[in-house]
Design a protein around this motif. Structure first.
Motif, PDB file in Angstrom:
ATOM      1  N   VAL A  63       3.499 -37.532-137.170  1.00  0.00           N
ATOM      2  CA  VAL A  63       1.868 -37.675-137.912  1.00  0.00           C
ATOM      3  C   VAL A  63       2.004 -36.834-139.087  1.00  0.00           C
ATOM      4  N   HIS A  64       2.479 -35.691-138.896  1.00  0.00           N
ATOM      5  CA  HIS A  64       2.806 -34.561-140.295  1.00  0.00           C
ATOM      6  C   HIS A  64       3.489 -35.511-141.351  1.00  0.00           C
ATOM      7  N   ARG A  65       4.700 -36.113-140.999  1.00  0.00           N
ATOM      8  CA  ARG A  65       5.547 -36.753-142.063  1.00  0.00           C
ATOM      9  C   ARG A  65       5.226 -38.485-142.651  1.00  0.00           C
ATOM     10  N   SER A  66       4.152 -39.002-141.718  1.00  0.00           N
ATOM     11  CA  SER A  66       4.014 -40.406-141.935  1.00  0.00           C
ATOM     12  C   SER A  66       2.781 -40.405-142.481  1.00  0.00           C
ATOM     13  N   THR A  67       2.391 -41.915-143.229  1.00  0.00           N
ATOM     14  CA  THR A  67       1.057 -42.289-143.429  1.00  0.00           C
ATOM     15  C   THR A  67       0.715 -43.229-142.611  1.00  0.00           C
ATOM     16  N   LEU A  68       1.563 -44.166-142.225  1.00  0.00           N
ATOM     17  CA  LEU A  68       1.439 -45.129-141.126  1.00  0.00           C
ATOM     18  C   LEU A  68       1.774 -44.957-139.797  1.00  0.00           C
ATOM     19  N   VAL A  69       1.038 -44.714-138.857  1.00  0.00           N
ATOM     20  CA  VAL A  69       1.292 -44.312-137.551  1.00  0.00           C
ATOM     21  C   VAL A  69       1.356 -45.337-136.536  1.00  0.00           C
ATOM     22  N   PHE A  70       2.388 -45.757-136.019  1.00  0.00           N
ATOM     23  CA  PHE A  70       2.101 -46.831-135.272  1.00  0.00           C
ATOM     24  C   PHE A  70       2.278 -46.102-133.545  1.00  0.00           C
ATOM     25  N   VAL A  89      -4.226 -35.653-137.542  1.00  0.00           N
ATOM     26  CA  VAL A  89      -4.515 -36.865-138.138  1.00  0.00           C
ATOM     27  C   VAL A  89      -5.622 -36.611-139.194  1.00  0.00           C
ATOM     28  N   GLY A  90      -5.194 -37.168-140.330  1.00  0.00           N
ATOM     29  CA  GLY A  90      -6.377 -37.094-141.405  1.00  0.00           C
ATOM     30  C   GLY A  90      -6.859 -38.340-142.190  1.00  0.00           C
ATOM     31  N   SER A  91      -7.819 -38.312-143.008  1.00  0.00           N
ATOM     32  CA  SER A  91      -8.290 -39.511-143.637  1.00  0.00           C
ATOM     33  C   SER A  91      -7.214 -40.502-144.372  1.00  0.00           C
ATOM     34  N   HIS A  92      -6.083 -39.711-144.688  1.00  0.00           N
ATOM     35  CA  HIS A  92      -5.208 -40.486-145.415  1.00  0.00           C
ATOM     36  C   HIS A  92      -4.035 -41.263-144.380  1.00  0.00           C
ATOM     37  N   HIS A  93      -4.342 -40.883-143.265  1.00  0.00           N
ATOM     38  CA  HIS A  93      -3.519 -41.640-142.274  1.00  0.00           C
ATOM     39  C   HIS A  93      -4.061 -43.198-141.842  1.00  0.00           C
ATOM     40  N   ILE A  94      -2.904 -44.030-141.644  1.00  0.00           N
ATOM     41  CA  ILE A  94      -3.472 -45.434-141.077  1.00  0.00           C
ATOM     42  C   ILE A  94      -2.896 -45.430-139.716  1.00  0.00           C
ATOM     43  N   VAL A  95      -3.529 -45.549-138.522  1.00  0.00           N
ATOM     44  CA  VAL A  95      -3.040 -45.488-137.382  1.00  0.00           C
ATOM     45  C   VAL A  95      -3.385 -46.816-136.644  1.00  0.00           C
ATOM     46  N   VAL A  96      -2.067 -47.252-136.195  1.00  0.00           N
ATOM     47  CA  VAL A  96      -2.195 -48.920-135.647  1.00  0.00           C
ATOM     48  C   VAL A  96      -1.534 -48.535-134.202  1.00  0.00           C
ATOM     49  N   SER A  97      -2.403 -48.875-133.402  1.00  0.00           N
ATOM     50  CA  SER A  97      -1.860 -48.935-131.913  1.00  0.00           C
ATOM     51  C   SER A  97      -1.816 -50.308-131.452  1.00  0.00           C
ATOM     52  N   LEU A 110     -11.363 -41.218-129.794  1.00  0.00           N
ATOM     53  CA  LEU A 110     -10.387 -40.192-129.264  1.00  0.00           C
ATOM     54  C   LEU A 110      -9.892 -39.449-130.520  1.00  0.00           C
ATOM     55  N   LEU A 111     -10.063 -40.194-131.739  1.00  0.00           N
ATOM     56  CA  LEU A 111      -9.283 -39.453-133.064  1.00  0.00           C
ATOM     57  C   LEU A 111     -10.503 -38.975-133.879  1.00  0.00           C
ATOM     58  N   PRO A 112     -10.152 -38.286-134.835  1.00  0.00           N
ATOM     59  CA  PRO A 112     -11.023 -37.616-135.912  1.00  0.00           C
ATOM     60  C   PRO A 112     -11.831 -39.077-136.489  1.00  0.00           C
ATOM     61  N   PRO A 113     -13.370 -38.746-136.632  1.00  0.00           N
ATOM     62  CA  PRO A 113     -14.126 -40.121-137.042  1.00  0.00           C
ATOM     63  C   PRO A 113     -13.879 -40.690-138.135  1.00  0.00           C
ATOM     64  N   SER A 114     -13.070 -40.103-139.293  1.00  0.00           N
ATOM     65  CA  SER A 114     -12.756 -40.775-140.352  1.00  0.00           C
ATOM     66  C   SER A 114     -11.329 -41.659-140.542  1.00  0.00           C
ATOM     67  N   THR A 115     -10.829 -41.537-139.233  1.00  0.00           N
ATOM     68  CA  THR A 115      -9.377 -42.127-139.173  1.00  0.00           C
ATOM     69  C   THR A 115      -9.564 -43.636-139.424  1.00  0.00           C
ATOM     70  N   LYS A 116      -8.607 -44.274-140.175  1.00  0.00           N
ATOM     71  CA  LYS A 116      -8.536 -45.650-140.422  1.00  0.00           C
ATOM     72  C   LYS A 116      -7.536 -45.935-139.244  1.00  0.00           C
ATOM     73  N   VAL A 117      -8.283 -46.975-138.166  1.00  0.00           N
ATOM     74  CA  VAL A 117      -7.463 -47.470-137.146  1.00  0.00           C
ATOM     75  C   VAL A 117      -7.496 -49.100-137.250  1.00  0.00           C
ATOM     76  N   ASN A 140     -13.387 -47.706-140.179  1.00  0.00           N
ATOM     77  CA  ASN A 140     -12.907 -47.033-141.398  1.00  0.00           C
ATOM     78  C   ASN A 140     -11.766 -47.853-142.085  1.00  0.00           C
ATOM     79  N   ALA A 141     -11.071 -48.776-141.584  1.00  0.00           N
ATOM     80  CA  ALA A 141      -9.907 -49.566-142.112  1.00  0.00           C
ATOM     81  C   ALA A 141     -10.693 -50.679-142.813  1.00  0.00           C
ATOM     82  N   GLY A 142     -10.029 -50.693-144.180  1.00  0.00           N
ATOM     83  CA  GLY A 142     -10.579 -52.085-145.121  1.00  0.00           C
ATOM     84  C   GLY A 142      -9.688 -52.898-145.518  1.00  0.00           C
TER      85      GLY A 142
END
Ligand SMILES: NC(=O)c1ccc[n+]([C@@H]2O[C@H](COP(=O)([O-])OP(=O)(O)OC[C@H]3O[C@@H](n4cnc5c(N)ncnc54)[C@H](OP(=O)(O)O)[C@@H]3O)[C@@H](O)[C@H]2O)c1
Length: 267
Positions: A63-70, A89-97, A110-117, A140-142
């Motif tokens: 998470v620390h080293r990536s922008t896009l996290v699968f 996890v921060g607002s710059h992350h894009i988290v893809v499950s 389960l993630l911070p409210p601003s997370t792009k999921v 939050n994902a556009g």
């Protein structure tokens, strides 16, 4: 975002994550040196290192080293993983499950409210870059995140954005559907073996017979029914390609829209 600038992380490095990363690397979407994968053991990570990717046993490092996290663990493991990575996890992350059965609502809770999921449902043929994937975006994902994901994952097969309610339908259609195709191929080969053909040859021919690709262009609204660019076929292509002349009999399994004329084999 340019591929060389994108840092892609995988939390969980098993079969499906491995299939996706192979597609990304083969298509040159992202350099292997920009990919970092984590798993508790080296069982799967060895293969990632052979691809040139970086690996770790620490999910937080990903998470620390990536922008896009699968997120690519099994479903029962995911709640613990989310609890572990949440502080990083921060607002710059894009988290893809790609975890089956876990909704966007749960991920966002389960993630911070601003997370792009985003939530994606791949299928096993992604491993050979012939997958069928659907995905949905969280609140939050556009458009940019959606376009990025679609662009990247189109290297693994068909990739379409859909309403989240279609994801479970897709799991039945295309996730489980693959198993039915294998069963069908086995049945074809067994029939040939019963007629005297050697098993290995029958299996190869059955597999080749099923190499019908339902391409994006064909399946899309604009695609010509039955035939599309590059010779790819629509899922109902056989019916459209071979209308049954009266008296000759219709295509196997043809039950829709038949108004007399030929008889229907097997009916
Ligand atoms: N396989 C499919 O056809 C398919 C299709 C659609 C969606 N999916 C979804 O994809 C996900 C992964 O499936 P898969 O078939 O790839 O499973 P898999 O091969 O068993 O991979 C699971 C990965 O998660 C790792 N892992 C376990 N505990 C972990 C933890 N605490 N932190 C980080 N990583 C952990 C495993 O580590 P080790 O390498 O050490 O074992 C392994 O690398 C599942 O949620 C499934 O629902 C799978």
């Amino acid at each position: 975002m340019e591929a060389a600038e994108l840092w892609v992380g995988f939390v969980g490095a098993g079969r499906m994550a491995g299939g996706l990363v192979r597609g990304l690397l083969q298509a040159g979407k992202v350099p292997a040196s920009n990919v970092l994968a984590s798993a508790p053991s080296d069982k799967n990570l060895d293969a990632w290192r052979e691809l040139g990717c970086r690996t770790t046993h620490c999910n937080l490092e990903v998470v620390h080293r990536s922008t896009l996290v699968f997120l690519a663990t099994k479903p029962h493991v995911l709640p613990g993983v989310l609890e572990e990575i949440r502080p990083a996890v921060g607002s710059h992350h894009i988290v893809v499950s790609l975890v089956a059965g876990v909704t966007i609502q749960t991920l966002q809770r389960l993630l911070p409210p601003s997370t792009k999921v985003l939530r994606i449902m791949p299928n096993l043929p992604c491993v050979v870059q012939a997958g069928a994937m659907v995905f949905s975006r969280g609140s939050n994902a556009g458009d940019a995140e959606s376009a990025l994901l679609q662009n990247l994952l189109s290297s693994c097969g068909l990739c379409e954005e859909v309403p989240e309610s279609y994801i479970d339908i897709h799991t039945g259609l295309s996730g489980s559907g693959v198993a039915y195709v294998y069963l069908f191929a086995e049945a074809l080969a067994e029939g040939a073996v019963k007629m005297g053909m050697p098993g290995a040859l029958a299996s190869r021919i059955a597999a080749q017979t099923l190499l019908v690709r339902c391409g994006q262009d064909a399946a899309g609204d604009g695609g010509a029914p039955g035939q599309a660019e590059g010779g790819r076929l629509h899922a109902r292509g056989y019916h459209d390609l071979r209308p049954a002349p009266a008296g000759e009999g219709s295509a196997p399994g043809h039950r829709h829209g038949c108004r007399g004329g030929g008889h229907q084999p097997g009916v």
